[in-house]
Design a protein around this motif. Structure first.
Motif, PDB file in Angstrom:
ATOM      1  N   TYR A   1      -7.158  -6.971  -8.652  1.00  0.00           N
ATOM      2  CA  TYR A   1      -7.745  -5.944  -7.795  1.00  0.00           C
ATOM      3  C   TYR A   1      -7.465  -6.286  -6.342  1.00  0.00           C
ATOM      4  O   TYR A   1      -7.199  -7.431  -5.995  1.00  0.00           O
ATOM      5  CB  TYR A   1      -9.251  -5.785  -8.050  1.00  0.00           C
ATOM      6  CG  TYR A   1     -10.102  -6.928  -7.557  1.00  0.00           C
ATOM      7  CD1 TYR A   1     -10.678  -6.894  -6.290  1.00  0.00           C
ATOM      8  CD2 TYR A   1     -10.337  -8.037  -8.358  1.00  0.00           C
ATOM      9  CE1 TYR A   1     -11.459  -7.939  -5.832  1.00  0.00           C
ATOM     10  CE2 TYR A   1     -11.119  -9.083  -7.910  1.00  0.00           C
ATOM     11  CZ  TYR A   1     -11.675  -9.027  -6.639  1.00  0.00           C
ATOM     12  OH  TYR A   1     -12.446 -10.066  -6.190  1.00  0.00           O
TER      13      TYR A   1
ATOM     14  N   PRO B   1     -14.598  -0.128  -1.835  1.00  0.00           N
ATOM     15  CA  PRO B   1     -13.552   0.516  -2.636  1.00  0.00           C
ATOM     16  C   PRO B   1     -12.368  -0.417  -2.866  1.00  0.00           C
ATOM     17  O   PRO B   1     -11.881  -1.076  -1.941  1.00  0.00           O
ATOM     18  CB  PRO B   1     -13.142   1.725  -1.791  1.00  0.00           C
ATOM     19  CG  PRO B   1     -13.556   1.411  -0.415  1.00  0.00           C
ATOM     20  CD  PRO B   1     -14.692   0.439  -0.495  1.00  0.00           C
TER      21      PRO B   1
ATOM     22  N   MET C   1      -7.224   8.539  -7.490  1.00  0.00           N
ATOM     23  CA  MET C   1      -6.367   7.746  -6.629  1.00  0.00           C
ATOM     24  C   MET C   1      -5.795   6.606  -7.451  1.00  0.00           C
ATOM     25  O   MET C   1      -6.524   5.888  -8.097  1.00  0.00           O
ATOM     26  CB  MET C   1      -7.174   7.149  -5.472  1.00  0.00           C
ATOM     27  CG  MET C   1      -7.472   8.112  -4.383  1.00  0.00           C
ATOM     28  SD  MET C   1      -8.378   7.328  -3.036  1.00  0.00           S
ATOM     29  CE  MET C   1      -7.071   6.463  -2.235  1.00  0.00           C
ATOM     30  N   ARG C   2      -4.515   6.465  -7.378  1.00  0.00           N
ATOM     31  CA  ARG C   2      -3.875   5.404  -8.147  1.00  0.00           C
ATOM     32  C   ARG C   2      -2.805   4.720  -7.324  1.00  0.00           C
ATOM     33  O   ARG C   2      -2.251   5.277  -6.405  1.00  0.00           O
ATOM     34  CB  ARG C   2      -3.276   5.959  -9.424  1.00  0.00           C
ATOM     35  CG  ARG C   2      -4.329   6.514 -10.362  1.00  0.00           C
ATOM     36  CD  ARG C   2      -3.769   6.741 -11.734  1.00  0.00           C
ATOM     37  NE  ARG C   2      -4.782   7.301 -12.602  1.00  0.00           N
ATOM     38  CZ  ARG C   2      -5.613   6.565 -13.324  1.00  0.00           C
ATOM     39  NH1 ARG C   2      -5.567   5.278 -13.299  1.00  0.00           N
ATOM     40  NH2 ARG C   2      -6.498   7.140 -14.112  1.00  0.00           N
TER      41      ARG C   2
ATOM     42  N   PHE D   1      -8.663  -1.055  -5.511  1.00  0.00           N
ATOM     43  CA  PHE D   1      -7.755  -0.644  -6.567  1.00  0.00           C
ATOM     44  C   PHE D   1      -7.842  -1.735  -7.618  1.00  0.00           C
ATOM     45  O   PHE D   1      -7.782  -2.920  -7.301  1.00  0.00           O
ATOM     46  CB  PHE D   1      -6.315  -0.534  -6.066  1.00  0.00           C
ATOM     47  CG  PHE D   1      -6.038   0.713  -5.274  1.00  0.00           C
ATOM     48  CD1 PHE D   1      -6.189   1.962  -5.854  1.00  0.00           C
ATOM     49  CD2 PHE D   1      -5.603   0.638  -3.969  1.00  0.00           C
ATOM     50  CE1 PHE D   1      -5.919   3.120  -5.134  1.00  0.00           C
ATOM     51  CE2 PHE D   1      -5.323   1.781  -3.243  1.00  0.00           C
ATOM     52  CZ  PHE D   1      -5.484   3.023  -3.833  1.00  0.00           C
TER      53      PHE D   1
ATOM     54  N   SER E   1     -16.858   9.848  -6.291  1.00  0.00           N
ATOM     55  CA  SER E   1     -16.747   9.096  -7.552  1.00  0.00           C
ATOM     56  C   SER E   1     -18.016   9.179  -8.391  1.00  0.00           C
ATOM     57  O   SER E   1     -17.950   9.103  -9.616  1.00  0.00           O
ATOM     58  CB  SER E   1     -16.391   7.639  -7.275  1.00  0.00           C
ATOM     59  OG  SER E   1     -17.486   6.953  -6.728  1.00  0.00           O
TER      60      SER E   1
ATOM     61  N   SER F   1      -6.481   1.876 -10.661  1.00  0.00           N
ATOM     62  CA  SER F   1      -7.364   2.994 -10.350  1.00  0.00           C
ATOM     63  C   SER F   1      -8.409   2.586  -9.323  1.00  0.00           C
ATOM     64  O   SER F   1      -8.691   1.405  -9.124  1.00  0.00           O
ATOM     65  CB  SER F   1      -8.033   3.504 -11.619  1.00  0.00           C
ATOM     66  OG  SER F   1      -8.737   2.463 -12.250  1.00  0.00           O
ATOM     67  N   LEU F   2      -8.968   3.594  -8.693  1.00  0.00           N
ATOM     68  CA  LEU F   2      -9.998   3.365  -7.680  1.00  0.00           C
ATOM     69  C   LEU F   2     -11.307   3.000  -8.362  1.00  0.00           C
ATOM     70  O   LEU F   2     -11.708   3.620  -9.344  1.00  0.00           O
ATOM     71  CB  LEU F   2     -10.195   4.629  -6.843  1.00  0.00           C
ATOM     72  CG  LEU F   2     -11.269   4.565  -5.768  1.00  0.00           C
ATOM     73  CD1 LEU F   2     -10.849   3.603  -4.661  1.00  0.00           C
ATOM     74  CD2 LEU F   2     -11.535   5.937  -5.193  1.00  0.00           C
ATOM     75  N   ASP F   3     -11.955   1.985  -7.830  1.00  0.00           N
ATOM     76  CA  ASP F   3     -13.261   1.579  -8.330  1.00  0.00           C
ATOM     77  C   ASP F   3     -14.028   1.003  -7.144  1.00  0.00           C
ATOM     78  O   ASP F   3     -13.522   0.940  -6.032  1.00  0.00           O
ATOM     79  CB  ASP F   3     -13.100   0.540  -9.441  1.00  0.00           C
ATOM     80  CG  ASP F   3     -14.328   0.467 -10.343  1.00  0.00           C
ATOM     81  OD1 ASP F   3     -15.311   1.196 -10.101  1.00  0.00           O
ATOM     82  OD2 ASP F   3     -14.313  -0.342 -11.286  1.00  0.00           O
TER      83      ASP F   3
ATOM     84  N   GLU G   1      -7.447  13.394  -5.428  1.00  0.00           N
ATOM     85  CA  GLU G   1      -6.821  13.341  -4.114  1.00  0.00           C
ATOM     86  C   GLU G   1      -7.050  14.615  -3.322  1.00  0.00           C
ATOM     87  O   GLU G   1      -7.364  14.570  -2.133  1.00  0.00           O
ATOM     88  CB  GLU G   1      -5.318  13.058  -4.242  1.00  0.00           C
ATOM     89  CG  GLU G   1      -4.985  11.660  -4.684  1.00  0.00           C
ATOM     90  CD  GLU G   1      -5.102  11.423  -6.196  1.00  0.00           C
ATOM     91  OE1 GLU G   1      -5.433  12.384  -6.931  1.00  0.00           O
ATOM     92  OE2 GLU G   1      -4.879  10.290  -6.626  1.00  0.00           O
TER      93      GLU G   1
ATOM     94  N   LEU H   1      -9.017  -1.564  -0.876  1.00  0.00           N
ATOM     95  CA  LEU H   1      -8.254  -0.419  -0.394  1.00  0.00           C
ATOM     96  C   LEU H   1      -7.780  -0.702   1.029  1.00  0.00           C
ATOM     97  O   LEU H   1      -8.593  -1.024   1.903  1.00  0.00           O
ATOM     98  CB  LEU H   1      -9.137   0.825  -0.422  1.00  0.00           C
ATOM     99  CG  LEU H   1      -8.474   2.151  -0.178  1.00  0.00           C
ATOM    100  CD1 LEU H   1      -7.698   2.576  -1.414  1.00  0.00           C
ATOM    101  CD2 LEU H   1      -9.503   3.201   0.159  1.00  0.00           C
TER     102      LEU H   1
ATOM    103  N   MET I   1     -15.507   8.545  -0.497  1.00  0.00           N
ATOM    104  CA  MET I   1     -14.980   8.163  -1.820  1.00  0.00           C
ATOM    105  C   MET I   1     -16.104   7.917  -2.812  1.00  0.00           C
ATOM    106  O   MET I   1     -16.034   8.357  -3.957  1.00  0.00           O
ATOM    107  CB  MET I   1     -14.158   6.877  -1.703  1.00  0.00           C
ATOM    108  CG  MET I   1     -12.842   7.051  -1.078  1.00  0.00           C
ATOM    109  SD  MET I   1     -12.052   5.420  -1.002  1.00  0.00           S
ATOM    110  CE  MET I   1     -10.804   5.780   0.198  1.00  0.00           C
TER     111      MET I   1
END
Length: 149
Positions: free
Chosen positions: A40, A30, A1-2, A32, A82, A12-14, A96, A43, A78
């Motif tokens: 950051y 979650p 996911m970006r 971005f 991950s 990026s997702l973290d 995705e 989400l 998610m």
């Protein structure tokens, strides 16, 4: 996911730990994150649930650790993906596509559990499952991946 950052780089997702009131840690939130400028953001799909949790915690005067993925279904899906994604990156399936598949599987599971709760006439359990279904089905129905690639 970006997603694109305000600096133009891809985010990026973290997952992050948020500290609330210096006494509560909310882990597995979650976000971005931009590797270039370190910006950051939470989400968008979970932000309202995070704010609701913060309100609850403010009222309760609790201390300690809260795992956000135990409060939010979307975050849980998610996070579970991950944890194994690095080992799976060589596959042709994108995050995705895998995420959408896992969300649909979770919705089916929750519907089965809802049926069980209904059969037992457990209104509180039904309400909890309904809340979790909303968290995930809203995201799937209005797929927030648009523009996030």
């Amino acid at each position: 996911m970006r997603k694109l950052c305000h600096c133009g780089q891809k985010m990026s997702l973290d997952f992050r730990v948020l500290i609330f009131g210096r006494v509560i840690e909310i882990d597995r939130v979650p976000i971005f994150e931009c590797q270039l400028c370190s910006h950051y953001e939470v989400l968008p799909a979970v932000k309202s649930d995070l704010l609701a949790l913060l309100d609850e915690l403010k009222e309760s005067n609790e201390q300690g650790l809260v795992l956000f993925n135990e409060v939010n279904e979307l975050a849980d899906v998610m996070f579970s993906i991950s944890r194994t994604w690095n080992q799976m990156e060589s596959t042709s399936t994108s995050f995705e596509v895998l995420f959408e598949q896992k969300c649909k599987e979770r919705i089916n599971l929750l519907l089965d559990v809802y049926g069980c709760a209904k059969e037992m006439n457990d209104r509180q359990w039904m309400d909890e499952i309904s809340k979790r279904l909303l968290q995930i089905s809203d995201f799937v129905n209005y797929s927030q991946f648009s523009g996030a690639n």
